[in-house]
Design a protein around this motif. Sequence first.
Motif, short mmCIF file in Angstrom:
data_model
loop_
_atom_site.label_atom_id
_atom_site.label_comp_id
_atom_site.label_asym_id
_atom_site.label_seq_id
_atom_site.Cartn_x
_atom_site.Cartn_y
_atom_site.Cartn_z
N LEU A 181 15.19 -51.79 18.05
CA LEU A 181 15.97 -51.97 19.12
C LEU A 181 15.11 -52.17 20.14
CD1 LEU A 181 18.55 -51.28 20.97
CD2 LEU A 181 17.85 -49.04 20.88
N VAL A 182 15.55 -53.47 21.06
CA VAL A 182 14.54 -53.60 22.34
C VAL A 182 15.36 -53.78 23.36
CG1 VAL A 182 13.11 -55.51 23.23
CG2 VAL A 182 13.37 -55.36 20.59
N ALA A 183 15.15 -52.73 24.24
CA ALA A 183 16.05 -52.56 25.68
C ALA A 183 15.20 -53.34 26.67
CB ALA A 183 16.05 -51.29 25.96
N LEU A 184 15.92 -54.37 27.38
CA LEU A 184 15.13 -55.20 28.38
C LEU A 184 15.91 -54.90 29.81
CD1 LEU A 184 14.84 -58.18 25.89
CD2 LEU A 184 12.81 -57.14 26.90
N PRO A 185 15.24 -55.40 30.71
CA PRO A 185 15.74 -55.23 32.24
C PRO A 185 17.16 -55.90 32.60
CG PRO A 185 13.57 -55.96 32.19
CD PRO A 185 13.79 -55.98 30.87
N ASP A 186 17.28 -56.98 32.10
CA ASP A 186 18.59 -57.94 32.47
C ASP A 186 18.62 -58.95 31.41
OD1 ASP A 186 16.79 -59.81 33.11
OD2 ASP A 186 16.46 -59.04 34.96
N ALA A 189 18.76 -61.02 11.83
CA ALA A 189 19.83 -61.03 12.55
C ALA A 189 19.51 -60.54 14.01
CB ALA A 189 21.07 -60.05 12.06
N LEU A 190 19.51 -61.50 14.72
CA LEU A 190 19.10 -61.27 16.17
C LEU A 190 20.49 -61.02 16.95
CD1 LEU A 190 16.58 -64.16 17.21
CD2 LEU A 190 16.20 -61.84 16.35
N VAL A 191 20.84 -59.73 17.58
CA VAL A 191 22.13 -59.29 18.14
C VAL A 191 21.85 -59.24 19.45
CG1 VAL A 191 24.04 -57.61 17.94
CG2 VAL A 191 22.60 -57.98 15.89
N LEU A 192 22.74 -59.96 20.17
CA LEU A 192 22.36 -60.05 21.76
C LEU A 192 23.68 -59.25 22.55
CD1 LEU A 192 20.68 -62.12 20.72
CD2 LEU A 192 21.23 -63.36 22.77
N ALA A 193 23.23 -58.38 23.40
CA ALA A 193 24.36 -57.50 23.87
C ALA A 193 23.87 -57.40 25.57
CB ALA A 193 24.66 -56.35 23.33
N VAL A 194 24.86 -57.84 26.52
CA VAL A 194 24.33 -57.75 27.73
C VAL A 194 25.58 -57.17 28.48
CG1 VAL A 194 23.59 -59.08 29.83
CG2 VAL A 194 22.84 -59.66 27.92
N GLY A 195 25.39 -56.46 29.40
CA GLY A 195 26.37 -55.62 30.38
C GLY A 195 26.99 -54.28 29.98
N LYS A 196 27.60 -53.64 30.87
CA LYS A 196 27.88 -52.26 30.31
C LYS A 196 28.87 -52.10 29.43
CE LYS A 196 29.15 -48.03 33.14
NZ LYS A 196 27.94 -47.26 32.29
N ASN A 197 30.03 -53.25 29.41
CA ASN A 197 30.90 -53.30 28.44
C ASN A 197 30.38 -53.16 27.07
OD1 ASN A 197 30.08 -55.86 29.01
ND2 ASN A 197 32.18 -56.79 28.39
N LYS A 198 29.41 -53.60 26.89
CA LYS A 198 28.79 -53.68 25.46
C LYS A 198 28.32 -52.08 25.01
CE LYS A 198 29.49 -57.91 25.31
NZ LYS A 198 30.88 -58.60 24.73
N ARG A 203 24.79 -53.95 10.39
CA ARG A 203 23.91 -52.81 9.95
C ARG A 203 23.10 -53.05 8.47
NH1 ARG A 203 24.87 -47.70 12.20
NH2 ARG A 203 23.88 -46.71 10.23
N GLU A 204 23.79 -53.76 7.74
CA GLU A 204 23.26 -53.96 6.36
C GLU A 204 22.33 -55.19 6.46
OE1 GLU A 204 24.32 -52.08 4.19
OE2 GLU A 204 25.60 -50.97 5.83
N VAL A 205 22.18 -56.01 7.21
CA VAL A 205 21.14 -57.32 7.47
C VAL A 205 19.87 -56.53 7.13
CG1 VAL A 205 20.12 -58.88 8.77
CG2 VAL A 205 22.50 -58.57 8.96
N ARG A 206 18.90 -56.91 6.55
CA ARG A 206 17.63 -56.43 5.80
C ARG A 206 16.63 -56.38 7.10
NH1 ARG A 206 15.86 -61.53 2.12
NH2 ARG A 206 18.07 -61.60 2.00
N SER A 207 16.90 -57.17 8.23
CA SER A 207 16.08 -57.10 9.40
C SER A 207 16.80 -57.60 10.35
CB SER A 207 14.66 -57.94 9.19
OG SER A 207 14.00 -58.04 10.51
N VAL A 208 17.48 -56.47 11.31
CA VAL A 208 18.37 -56.54 12.36
C VAL A 208 17.53 -56.10 13.48
CG1 VAL A 208 19.32 -54.46 11.96
CG2 VAL A 208 20.62 -56.13 13.33
N ILE A 209 17.65 -57.02 14.61
CA ILE A 209 16.92 -56.79 15.88
C ILE A 209 17.96 -56.86 16.93
CG2 ILE A 209 15.09 -57.44 17.59
CD1 ILE A 209 13.87 -59.16 15.06
N TRP A 210 18.01 -55.61 17.72
CA TRP A 210 19.07 -55.51 18.84
C TRP A 210 18.46 -55.86 20.10
CZ3 TRP A 210 23.89 -54.14 16.69
CH2 TRP A 210 23.75 -53.83 15.55
N LEU A 211 18.81 -56.72 21.04
CA LEU A 211 18.20 -57.21 22.17
C LEU A 211 19.32 -56.90 23.20
CD1 LEU A 211 16.54 -60.67 21.13
CD2 LEU A 211 15.41 -58.44 21.01
N ILE A 212 19.04 -55.83 23.86
CA ILE A 212 20.20 -55.64 24.90
C ILE A 212 19.60 -55.24 26.20
CG2 ILE A 212 21.51 -54.39 23.10
CD1 ILE A 212 20.37 -51.58 24.03
N ASP A 213 20.43 -55.20 27.16
CA ASP A 213 19.83 -55.11 28.72
C ASP A 213 20.30 -53.71 28.94
OD1 ASP A 213 22.51 -54.94 29.06
OD2 ASP A 213 22.51 -56.29 30.75
#
Length: 246
Positions: free
Chosen positions: A10-15, A197-206, A229-239
């Motif tokens: 999980l990588v949480a970023l400013p925006d 899998a790179l999973v991008l999620a931005v905004g409060k509605n996510k 969740r089943e992907v061998r390497s999943v990276i969550w990139l969220i704001d």
Amino acid sequence: MTTKVVPGSLVALPDGEAVAREAANRLGNCIRNAIDTHGYATVALSGGSTPGPAYAALAENSRIDWAKVEFFFVDERAVPPDSPRSNYRMVKEALFDRVPIPAERIHRMQGEALDLAAAAREYDLEIRSRLRWSESGMAEFDVGVFGIGDDGHTASLFPGEPTVDKTDRLVVDVPAAGNREARLTLTAPVIEQMRVALVLAVGKNKQEPLERVWAASGDVHVTPARYLREVRSVIWLIDKAASGLG
């Protein structure tokens, strides 16, 4: 309180801008690593407003040998390729038009086809002919880019619909529902077999759908994005907003 287990990283970023930059860097690294390992890279791209800036940032990466990258799509709407709602058009404008990718390396879904079931079968065959296969007997993308809908869908696997359970095909057509166009989409087994899998999620509605995806228990029929969740390497990139901290 619901128990939460975040698989992968999980990588949480400013925006959103920071999410786009980080996604472009990680996608570029995955592509280069695959080329170094196998001689070429296979990539599955999603549409949407969040990945667009990441693809534009990726276009600035001069260290990629674009002739060695095979680009596919995670899903597509049943619209012509020049439609403003076309995932292909968005990626073309953000990435394909800006880097020297040979036309034969770009594999778009035929969303404009009159027979979407036939278009799904053709794309299924195209994937089978181009991708490496895992030991478990499934087509294996080096990296895929995904988003999460407010309803918990990913790709075009929507809650409560039978396409969520399709396991005998790599690609299926998705019927129209309400105001939503018909679509083409990769199926769950292909998604699960991604190397990264790179999973991008931005905004409060996510925030709420992410909580459902990360819950220790849950139903893919309610939240299809749980397949990620089943992907061998999943990276969550969220704001921050998606994390609930913004």
